[in-house]
Enzyme design. Structure first.
Site, PDB file in Angstrom:
ATOM      1  N   LYS A 144     -12.818   8.298 -49.662  1.00 28.91           N
ATOM      2  CA  LYS A 144     -13.647   9.513 -49.611  1.00 28.91           C
ATOM      3  C   LYS A 144     -12.765  10.711 -49.914  1.00 28.91           C
ATOM      4  O   LYS A 144     -11.550  10.662 -49.741  1.00 28.91           O
ATOM      5  CB  LYS A 144     -14.258   9.683 -48.219  1.00 28.91           C
ATOM      6  CG  LYS A 144     -15.526  10.520 -48.226  1.00 28.91           C
ATOM      7  CD  LYS A 144     -16.728   9.710 -48.666  1.00 28.91           C
ATOM      8  CE  LYS A 144     -17.990  10.544 -48.740  1.00 28.91           C
ATOM      9  NZ  LYS A 144     -19.180   9.686 -48.957  1.00 28.91           N
ATOM     10  N   SER A 184     -23.715   2.960 -57.980  1.00 27.75           N
ATOM     11  CA  SER A 184     -22.399   3.385 -58.473  1.00 27.75           C
ATOM     12  C   SER A 184     -21.608   2.171 -58.962  1.00 27.75           C
ATOM     13  O   SER A 184     -20.920   2.220 -59.981  1.00 27.75           O
ATOM     14  CB  SER A 184     -21.595   4.083 -57.372  1.00 27.75           C
ATOM     15  OG  SER A 184     -21.898   5.451 -57.336  1.00 27.75           O
TER      16      SER A 184
HETATM   17  P1  NAD Z   1     -27.162  17.232 -50.929  1.00 31.57           P
HETATM   18  O1  NAD Z   1     -26.084  18.224 -51.035  1.00 31.57           O
HETATM   19  O2  NAD Z   1     -27.936  16.883 -52.154  1.00 31.57           O
HETATM   20  O3  NAD Z   1     -28.227  17.712 -49.818  1.00 31.57           O
HETATM   21  C1  NAD Z   1     -27.883  18.020 -48.516  1.00 31.57           C
HETATM   22  C2  NAD Z   1     -29.135  18.596 -47.857  1.00 31.57           C
HETATM   23  O4  NAD Z   1     -28.899  18.809 -46.479  1.00 31.57           O
HETATM   24  C3  NAD Z   1     -29.559  19.938 -48.439  1.00 31.57           C
HETATM   25  O5  NAD Z   1     -30.966  19.993 -48.498  1.00 31.57           O
HETATM   26  C4  NAD Z   1     -29.066  20.926 -47.378  1.00 31.57           C
HETATM   27  O6  NAD Z   1     -29.822  22.134 -47.377  1.00 31.57           O
HETATM   28  C5  NAD Z   1     -29.299  20.114 -46.140  1.00 31.57           C
HETATM   29  N1  NAD Z   1     -28.540  20.561 -44.989  1.00 31.57           N
HETATM   30  C6  NAD Z   1     -27.251  20.984 -44.939  1.00 31.57           C
HETATM   31  N2  NAD Z   1     -26.936  21.322 -43.669  1.00 31.57           N
HETATM   32  C7  NAD Z   1     -28.041  21.065 -42.925  1.00 31.57           C
HETATM   33  C8  NAD Z   1     -28.360  21.202 -41.563  1.00 31.57           C
HETATM   34  N3  NAD Z   1     -27.464  21.661 -40.684  1.00 31.57           N
HETATM   35  N4  NAD Z   1     -29.593  20.834 -41.143  1.00 31.57           N
HETATM   36  C9  NAD Z   1     -30.513  20.370 -42.015  1.00 31.57           C
HETATM   37  N5  NAD Z   1     -30.274  20.234 -43.326  1.00 31.57           N
HETATM   38  C10 NAD Z   1     -29.058  20.581 -43.769  1.00 31.57           C
HETATM   39  O7  NAD Z   1     -26.501  15.954 -50.250  1.00 31.57           O
HETATM   40  P2  NAD Z   1     -26.972  14.449 -50.339  1.00 31.57           P
HETATM   41  O8  NAD Z   1     -26.244  13.808 -51.449  1.00 31.57           O
HETATM   42  O9  NAD Z   1     -28.452  14.396 -50.272  1.00 31.57           O
HETATM   43  O10 NAD Z   1     -26.327  13.884 -48.993  1.00 31.57           O
HETATM   44  C11 NAD Z   1     -27.006  13.977 -47.748  1.00 31.57           C
HETATM   45  C12 NAD Z   1     -26.402  12.943 -46.805  1.00 31.57           C
HETATM   46  O11 NAD Z   1     -26.560  11.652 -47.392  1.00 31.57           O
HETATM   47  C13 NAD Z   1     -24.920  13.102 -46.525  1.00 31.57           C
HETATM   48  O12 NAD Z   1     -24.643  12.677 -45.204  1.00 31.57           O
HETATM   49  C14 NAD Z   1     -24.281  12.145 -47.498  1.00 31.57           C
HETATM   50  O13 NAD Z   1     -22.994  11.725 -47.078  1.00 31.57           O
HETATM   51  C15 NAD Z   1     -25.287  11.032 -47.452  1.00 31.57           C
HETATM   52  N6  NAD Z   1     -25.219  10.149 -48.614  1.00 31.57           N
HETATM   53  C16 NAD Z   1     -25.477  10.598 -49.857  1.00 31.57           C
HETATM   54  C17 NAD Z   1     -25.366   9.719 -50.925  1.00 31.57           C
HETATM   55  C18 NAD Z   1     -25.679  10.136 -52.330  1.00 31.57           C
HETATM   56  O14 NAD Z   1     -25.610   9.283 -53.217  1.00 31.57           O
HETATM   57  N7  NAD Z   1     -26.062  11.364 -52.572  1.00 31.57           N
HETATM   58  C19 NAD Z   1     -24.994   8.398 -50.714  1.00 31.57           C
HETATM   59  C20 NAD Z   1     -24.761   7.966 -49.411  1.00 31.57           C
HETATM   60  C21 NAD Z   1     -24.866   8.847 -48.361  1.00 31.57           C
END
Ligand code: NAD
Length: 435
Positions: free
Chosen positions: A106, A358
């Site tokens: 990471k 991925s």
């Molecule tokens: P992203 O940046 O696209 O979206 C994050 C979202 O969370 C946004 O809508 C933001 O406004 C919101 N947010 C931020 N702080 C917040 C809070 N305190 N309360 C409520 N909402 C809040 O990110 P993502 O890629 O959707 O990732 C979200 C989660 O999913 C993370 O934990 C990430 O590690 C996990 N994740 C993502 C992926 C991926 O492929 N994108 C894969 C595995 C895990």
């Protein structure tokens, strides 16, 4: 101490609980309690006004027993080394649960990307890659997007890495734009993987989608797609939120218009006033905390870590939680939820769709051949359904919670790989390291 400072220690505690149900040498588990390599870099960036700012970034390789380390890069002001280590550890377990030939890694940069211009963001990204270019590589460590990074940023990273090494190297990074070697189906893969977990529960429990009320915290990449897919199947998405707050409507939202509105206004709450997405004007405004505690059937935290803690776990009403975010439930909260009988589909299974596609992207890049969207989706469905079944069966067989079952599956697979090395354990520490 911020919540993230002890995230890694909190994360590895879960290993001990799983150990008693897994077939692995306890010494190998000791090794997993320490990341294999940690890199901290300083990143000088020339800002648009001519000033110089130095940002801090990290890349962590947790374990590479099963293959090159794999894991996203996060841009967020709250990035902390312990958080990056925990996220890398979860990637080791996630890749093992999904049965992928990857270890866990990471990265993160301490930055609020919303404060940067596009040119500053690109300069930061390229400068970060310059600092980690000897650490990452298609056969050693393969980054991907995470919170506040996206396909365009992955494209810049691939381009910078290729320039530095003077080779075209698409398989160094996944989550790229499709014209630069990205895979079809990567964009919604995390949300789709979580959706497939819900479908598995639906089949096993005889759910009627129209009767299932769902709350989704976080309306970014992962949250939007899981909400969209569930809504399309008739699930009632009654609450969604982003970093600025949430909205609630007991009859359920029309998710496609919410997604359009979010892209136009960049925030959910602004949509009331805008009036353009008229469908939601009668929604009530709620806080992120209130969203978590709503009386719903399915709660989907899809934002950040540490959202459900020992403090609020007792007030969570949802009987089923799908952890789309990484680490949204703390160890203390887990105990409260387990006592209440809440079913938690753990992050290392529920959000494994992203790393699975991925992996497909990496395979396609290395083969120089691309798959159709149908092929990607079918292979993702096959892997998610199979691995969900393995974890669910173990949970029932051993009468343990689903998180412990998922960690046990991960440890069994890591243990099998380690014992296949035969004499490896007789060679001390570093002699057995591959890279
Ligand atoms: P992203 O940046 O696209 O979206 C994050 C979202 O969370 C946004 O809508 C933001 O406004 C919101 N947010 C931020 N702080 C917040 C809070 N305190 N309360 C409520 N909402 C809040 O990110 P993502 O890629 O959707 O990732 C979200 C989660 O999913 C993370 O934990 C990430 O590690 C996990 N994740 C993502 C992926 C991926 O492929 N994108 C894969 C595995 C895990």
């Amino acid at each position: 101490m911020s919540d993230n400072e002890h995230l890694f220690q909190d994360a590895i505690r879960r290993l001990d609980r799983a150990l008693q149900h897994a077939n692995i040498d306890p010494e190998a588990v000791e090794r997993l309690k320490f990341p294999k390599q940690v890199l901290q870099v300083s990143i000088p960036v020339r800002m648009d006004d001519g000033s110089l700012r130095i940002f801090t970034g990290y890349r962590v390789r947790h374990d590479d027993t099963l293959g090159p380390t794999k894991g996203g890069i996060r841009y967020h002001p709250g990035v902390h080394l312990s958080e990056v280590q925990a996220l890398a550890f979860w990637m080791t377990c996630k890749c093992a649960v999904a049965g992928l030939p990857f270890g866990g890694g990471k990265g993160g940069v301490i930055v609020d990307p919303k404060e940067l211009s596009r040119m500053e963001l690109e300069r930061l990204t390229r400068a970060f890659v310059a600092q980690i270019a000897d650490f990452i590589g298609p056969e050693t460590d393969v980054p991907a997007p995470d919170v506040y990074t996206n396909a365009m940023i992955m494209g810049w990273m691939m381009d910078e890495y290729s320039k530095i090494h003077r080779v075209h190297s698409p398989s160094v990074i996944t989550g790229k734009p499709v014209p630069l070697g990205g895979s079809l189906g990567r964009e919604d893969a995390t949300g789709r993987g979580a959706y497939l977990c819900v479908k598995e529960l639906e089949r096993r429990r005889g759910w009627q989608p129209a009767e299932v009320r769902v709350a989704v915290q976080g309306f970014g990449n992962a949250g939007q797609h899981v909400a969209r897919l569930l809504h399309a199947d008739g699930y009632r998405i009654v609450a969604v939120s982003d970093s600025r707050g949430g909205i609630f409507k007991p009859e359920g939202f029309d998710i496609p218009s919410l997604i359009r509105g979010k892209h136009e206004t960049r925030q959910l709450r602004a949509m009331y006033c805008a009036g353009s997405v008229c469908e939601i004007v009668d929604a009530a405004s709620i806080s992120n905390q209130e969203l978590l505690e709503l009386d719903v059937d399915l709660l989907i935290p899809a934002a950040l870590e540490n959202q459900i803690t020992g403090e609020n776990a007792g007030r969570i009403q949802a009987p089923v939680i799908i952890e789309v975010a990484n680490g949204p439930i703390t160890g203390d909260a887990d105990e409260v939820l387990n006592r209440k009988g809440t079913l938690v589909v753990p992050d290392i299974l529920a959000n494994a769709g992203g790393v699975t596609v991925s992996y497909f992207e990496w395979v396609q890049n290395r083969a120089g051949y691309s798959w159709t969207l149908d092929e990607v989706r079918e292979r993702l469905r096959e892997i998610m359904s199979r691995q969900f079944g393995v974890v669910h069966d173990l949970m029932q067989e051993k009468q343990i919670d689903m998180r412990t079952a998922a960690y046990s599956v991960a440890l069994n697979r890591l243990g099998a790989a380690i014992s296949s090395l035969g004499t490896g354990r007789f060679f001390a520490g570093a002699d057995t390291e591959r890279t």
